[in-house]
Design a protein around this motif. Sequence first.
Motif, mmCIF file in Angstrom:
data_model
loop_
_atom_site.group_PDB
_atom_site.id
_atom_site.type_symbol
_atom_site.label_atom_id
_atom_site.label_comp_id
_atom_site.label_asym_id
_atom_site.label_seq_id
_atom_site.Cartn_x
_atom_site.Cartn_y
_atom_site.Cartn_z
ATOM 1 N N ASP A 74 -11.018 1.790 -2.598
ATOM 2 C CA ASP A 74 -9.762 2.411 -2.201
ATOM 3 C C ASP A 74 -9.603 3.767 -2.889
ATOM 4 O OD1 ASP A 74 -7.262 3.062 -1.376
ATOM 5 O OD2 ASP A 74 -6.251 1.306 -2.224
ATOM 6 N N GLU A 133 -11.003 -3.474 -2.935
ATOM 7 C CA GLU A 133 -10.094 -2.715 -3.796
ATOM 8 C C GLU A 133 -10.823 -1.573 -4.507
ATOM 9 O OE1 GLU A 133 -7.109 -3.520 -7.606
ATOM 10 O OE2 GLU A 133 -7.880 -5.200 -6.416
ATOM 11 N N TYR A 176 -9.052 6.602 8.166
ATOM 12 C CA TYR A 176 -7.892 6.361 7.307
ATOM 13 C C TYR A 176 -6.645 6.920 7.989
ATOM 14 C CZ TYR A 176 -7.389 11.290 6.016
ATOM 15 O OH TYR A 176 -7.171 12.651 6.060
ATOM 16 N N ARG A 236 0.832 -1.205 0.000
ATOM 17 C CA ARG A 236 0.000 0.000 0.000
ATOM 18 C C ARG A 236 0.864 1.251 0.000
ATOM 19 N NH1 ARG A 236 -5.168 -0.874 2.750
ATOM 20 N NH2 ARG A 236 -6.466 -1.878 1.167
#
Length: 286
Positions: A86, A83, A143, A64
């Motif tokens: 993201d 995914e 996040y 990542r």
Amino acid sequence: GPQPTHNKITGLSDVGGLAMGDALTSFDKAAFASYGLQQGANAAMSETIVKTYTTALNDLLRRRSYRLAGVKIVYWYRHRIAEDDDVFAEALQGFGNAPADDEHDRPAEVDSARDRSRAESRAKRLLDAIRSGQRPDLAGLQYYALSLSGNSGRVVVRDWMEGSFESLAEAIDAWFGDLAIVRRDGRDVVNSHKFAAVLAAPLRDLKDAAPPLVASMWRCAMKRQPVPHQVMAQTLNRVRVDIIQNEAARHARIGLLKAFCNRNGGTPKMNASLNDHETNSAYLCG
């Protein structure tokens, strides 16, 4: 007891680090120690904790992370996500089929031009889904992001960010919106700039991007901050050079100037295309 030395962080050799790895926590000089403590006792961590943070960071650097000039952006979310959710990847790569280097127009780029201009970014779609209650799993998600580089065997942490997934999606959607600019041929809007293209806008070449510039522009994008005046001045100078050298205007450069006007205030709100009704003299003079 506390570990005297910590495992190395690998994966930064392409941004100033060593091939053998770099230390995130290191006290190998007397000036780095306090109260007579030696080595790792200055940041006491058990063997388990040391292995946990070094293994996790090394894994994130493999899976990542994205390299932007001399900086690596490392990010993760509190919970595992699909995914397709993201949004960090979208911000770093650019969405749609926009070319990586937008100073060249190729016929293949225009094939799906109308589709691209109508396409919504992933961030926009997920933001709408969160607000409509369709994605409660993302509503409370957090996040985390690090900006890293290496220097003489040590890890340099250039920035740290954290916040809600919703605020991140808002920032990325606003980033693409502020940069959106009509294509040179006037047929559609370029709204999917790759971050590397924007980073290169104030420079002659992307390789000239210094780590502080990368960290500053990354925070500008992810935290909806104003575009730095110095970046605007450098970008405007590159636009002047393009004109003098009879080079086609780069979409990312013009888009970044538009973003500066919209984020810094004191100027008319700039649309992606020409506003025929604007009366501000500066706008009318170009």
